[in-house]
Design a protein around this motif. Sequence first.
Motif, PDB file in Angstrom:
ATOM      1  N   ALA A 374       0.828  -1.205   0.000  1.00  0.00           N
ATOM      2  CA  ALA A 374       0.000   0.000   0.000  1.00  0.00           C
ATOM      3  C   ALA A 374       0.865   1.259   0.000  1.00  0.00           C
ATOM      4  O   ALA A 374       0.594   2.217  -0.733  1.00  0.00           O
ATOM      5  N   VAL A 375       1.904   1.252   0.820  1.00  0.00           N
ATOM      6  CA  VAL A 375       2.775   2.430   0.881  1.00  0.00           C
ATOM      7  C   VAL A 375       3.458   2.644  -0.466  1.00  0.00           C
ATOM      8  O   VAL A 375       3.542   3.767  -0.972  1.00  0.00           O
ATOM      9  N   GLU A 376       3.919   1.543  -1.055  1.00  0.00           N
ATOM     10  CA  GLU A 376       4.584   1.648  -2.357  1.00  0.00           C
ATOM     11  C   GLU A 376       3.645   2.229  -3.400  1.00  0.00           C
ATOM     12  O   GLU A 376       4.027   3.068  -4.218  1.00  0.00           O
ATOM     13  N   ALA A 377       2.385   1.781  -3.381  1.00  0.00           N
ATOM     14  CA  ALA A 377       1.429   2.282  -4.367  1.00  0.00           C
ATOM     15  C   ALA A 377       1.151   3.762  -4.158  1.00  0.00           C
ATOM     16  O   ALA A 377       1.017   4.524  -5.124  1.00  0.00           O
ATOM     17  N   CYS A 378       1.058   4.186  -2.898  1.00  0.00           N
ATOM     18  CA  CYS A 378       0.827   5.611  -2.641  1.00  0.00           C
ATOM     19  C   CYS A 378       1.999   6.450  -3.126  1.00  0.00           C
ATOM     20  O   CYS A 378       1.808   7.517  -3.714  1.00  0.00           O
ATOM     21  N   VAL A 379       3.210   5.964  -2.889  1.00  0.00           N
ATOM     22  CA  VAL A 379       4.385   6.710  -3.346  1.00  0.00           C
ATOM     23  C   VAL A 379       4.381   6.805  -4.863  1.00  0.00           C
ATOM     24  O   VAL A 379       4.607   7.866  -5.443  1.00  0.00           O
ATOM     25  N   ASP A 380       4.084   5.692  -5.517  1.00  0.00           N
ATOM     26  CA  ASP A 380       4.091   5.686  -6.979  1.00  0.00           C
ATOM     27  C   ASP A 380       3.010   6.598  -7.536  1.00  0.00           C
ATOM     28  O   ASP A 380       3.236   7.344  -8.489  1.00  0.00           O
TER      29      ASP A 380
END
Lengths: 843, 273
Positions: A374-380
């Motif tokens: 989830a964090v990775e997707a938000c950053v992307d």
Amino acid sequence: MANVSVAAEWQLLYNRYYRKPELYPMPWKHVDLARTKVAAAPFGGPVAVIRDDSKIVQLHAESALRKLRLFSSSGRPLADAVWRHPGGRLVGMSWTDDQTLLCVVQDGTVYRYDVHANLIEPNLSLGKECFEDNVADCAFWGHGLVCITEANQLFCIADFRNPSAVKLADPGIDEMPHCMAVIEPQYTVSGNVEVLLGVDDAVVLAVEEDGVQRLGEGLLRGPLQKMVVSRDGKWLASFTHDGRLLVTTSDLTGVIIERDCESALPPQQIAWCGMDAVLLYWDDMLLMMGPEGEPVHYLFDEPIILIPECDGVRILSNTSMEFLQRVPDSTVSIFTIGSTSPAALLYDALDHFDRRSAKADENLRLIRSSLPEAVEACVDAAGHEFDVSRQQTLLRAASYGQAFCSNFQRDRIQEMCKILRVLNAVRSPEIGIPLSIQQYKLLTPSVLIGRLINAHQHLLALKVSEYLGMNQEVVIMHWACSKITASLAIPDVTLLEILLDKLKLCKGISYAAVAAHADKNDRRKLAALLVEHEPRSSKQVPLLLSIGEEDIALIKATECGDTDLVYLVLFHIWQKRQPLEFFGTIQARPLARDLFVTYARIYKHEFLKDFFLSTGQLQDVAFLLWKESWELGKNPMASKGSPLHGPRIKLIEKAHGLFAETKEHTFESKAAEEHAKLLRIQHELEVTTKQAIFVDSSISDTIRTCIVLGNNRAAMKVKTEFKVSEKRWYWLKVFALATIKDWVALEKFSKEKKPPIGYRPFVEACIEADEKGEAIKYIPKLADPRERAESYARIGMAKEAADAASQAKDGELLGRLKLTFAQNAAASSIFDTLRDRLSFQGA
Amino acid sequence: MSFQDIEAGRSFASRRNLINGKQDPTQAVASGIFQINTAVSTFQRLVNTLGTPKDTPELRDKLHKTRLHIGQLVKDTSAKLKQASEIDHNVEVNASKKIADAKLAKDFQAVLKEFQKAQRLSAERETAYTPFVPQALLPSSYTASEVDIGSDKTPEQRALLVESRRQEVLFLDNEISFNEAIIEEREQGIQEIQSQIGEVNEIFKDLAVLVHEQGAMIDDIGSNIEHSHEATAQAKSQLAKASKTQRSNSSLTCLLLVIFGIVLLIVIIVLAA
């Protein structure tokens, strides 16, 4: 509430979302895309606009002369130039990868402009045939172009970094093709450019340098009206004669889709939206087609220009610049209506958290196991956003989730913050480079900085390179050079202070390049002042020489102690200045002078003599001359005597003269004088005796040689000339006479008067000559009994030796003599007797 | 599906996704909400043109049609949402599906709020501004005015009357749509209250179960206390016995000492005699 607002702007094409955010409202004035020719560079590059001379338009208070105007992607004017070029109509215009604008006119001339609308010389020409037949159309790619003439011949410039026009194979067609497309060399099988022509038959001609192929036979059902190749060269999107969009492989071996459009008229523009969809534009409608699903319509009430990018299409209209792209997957997962992906729940959790709701914790518990994802997707997703507030919200969500995540890479958010900071800076309307994150990564930061420098955005380029930890020197250097070029009215001292303020920012920066640029712009004094601050002498000194500051260069070179640099300066001054001036220059620098002397001693004697003369060092000149005479003597010709005799003596006499002029070198002066005299006498002797055995021998050797040759008169002359002492004379004559075994002369010589050296030399000479009879004549005359004893022993006369030894009363001597005569029993007994007697007396 | 997906070879996966999408009521609701969302965005764009030179009767007509379209979409999506909620209540197994439906309800509510806001703005602007009349009508009116001064008033009055009626109809239409939206919102609120009551009921049931379980625990505690009481009583009696035994042992020792002393005395007397 913000979630649904995000998705409200999306368009659904089958099962993929697309969005079209507005990048800039265009503040430009008096621009009507309907009646202008437009060229826009990819990667958010500049836009070139010029009135289209193929259309009849009404001029509203405009000059009849056309003007080429350059804008940034945000519509800010960059530069303009009046178009005065001959050669007919402007056929095509495009930007290269290094942001040079190419303008092709009908007579085959290619004009090039930089981003500041400065014409780059020289113009390029596509050849004589283009000049004669006229260019009808052209196609461009990153660093090349292809044009077709009205006689249907193709010409190509494959690389503008090394421009040369090449004629491609003859397509052999009679009528103008309907459309033309180019596959870039990097995407073709052969590695060369490949041109696709849509002709009247139901085929496509693929033209290369060495041949023509017919593609699509049996596949096409009619001629193609328009073609465009995808970015990676794999697909070809074309519009057929009966109103269908056809997407095939670029070699026309397979059909991907075939779709009916709503109009049989060819669209004005076809463009690929990244690699995701195809866009067709008619007068007021933009149609977006994917491989499946119903097309999406966009309505425009003003003309637009489609600018393909690597991940979408920019849409330029009179009032706005928009970017149409497929919504990234991470953004879809967060903002889709009803999405329950981990990223969406994390985003909602932040929303609940901001509103102090306990649901935040509930959401986090639900996605605990998927929190890194989830964090990775938000950053992307934050990276793909153009809206700054939404970027911030997404990054805050990522940061909120990271706090509960133990194994997430903590620098991902920081890295994305850096990238977004750079992108938001270059996206501001003042800069006008609307890069998406994919374009930024494809372009690379260094190219972006290079483009900012090229656009004279030095402050931003400096900040970006500093922020990204890259080398700032190139930015400051370019700024300094531009400042020098643009500041003709500023005095040197003031401009120097301005430059130094900035150049100090970068430690170790090379001032030499800036100074060289100043010199090239006729600011020699400024260049000299700048060079003062160059910390590296190896760069400073050559530059000082190039701007004509030889004296300072010499000072700097000697200060740094690099002998190579000093020699560089010396040779430079040597060739540039008059010898006397050169001598004066180096005389004041001991190190430089010594280095020069060292060099000149080996290679440049004449020059060195001039130097010594000019500086008043006469003794050094004399030494050089004397040495030179020896060099002459080593010449094989010298062995024959006469030819080099005169010059040598002249050299030595000149040296003698120079020595005589200095009070401190009396010895050298006399020595030189005598040397010359000796050489002259030796030469005369050689002439007389016809034997080359005198030159370069010493005085003693000369005398000895004369006596050996029987020339006593010459020997006496030499003795008189050089004031040879009597003792020396006797030694020389004795040995010379012994050498020739002239015993009568020797005896006569010994009786002339009492020899000042005694008779010992006579004895020794006779013994060496192994003449015992002659030696006996002189041994009794020896004054010392001990010498007599030894001499007798040497010639083997034991009795006489014993008698002499007894007179000397030397027992030790008797012992030694006994040993000498050990083989002789009689002599041995005599010595024993005498020794006993001496022992008795001693007791 | 895009051309890039074809290159990546994801064709099959997309088809499967489609099949799944058609069968899923949640996906249908999501799709409906998306359409409403897009239509609301279009509606907002149309509302923004009210009061500008582009404001024409055709635009107003388009606005009206869009509003009706959105209303229809709202009804359909609301019905689908109810259906999905009923399934949730019946099945009551899939937690993620429940979460998805809750998310959908929240998004739906947000979209409706946006629509309501846009409708209010639209009503204000439609009341404040009149549509831009094309110039073609003006010469006709002027000509009629020139022909007959006596009959000039009648057409003017007729025009005013028509305009008034048109405004009235438009106003009523707006009011109907507005009330419709309000009713929908109230219904949504009631549904939410019902859902919350259901949740409270669930909570009370859970509490009853917990209380029952805790009652059992308390009974166990009571019995344990009684057992410990009995054990303590037994311990007391045992301690009393131990005390007595301890005292008896002490007297015996004294007795033995006395006897020993007497025996010693007798022995001494015998020896003395």
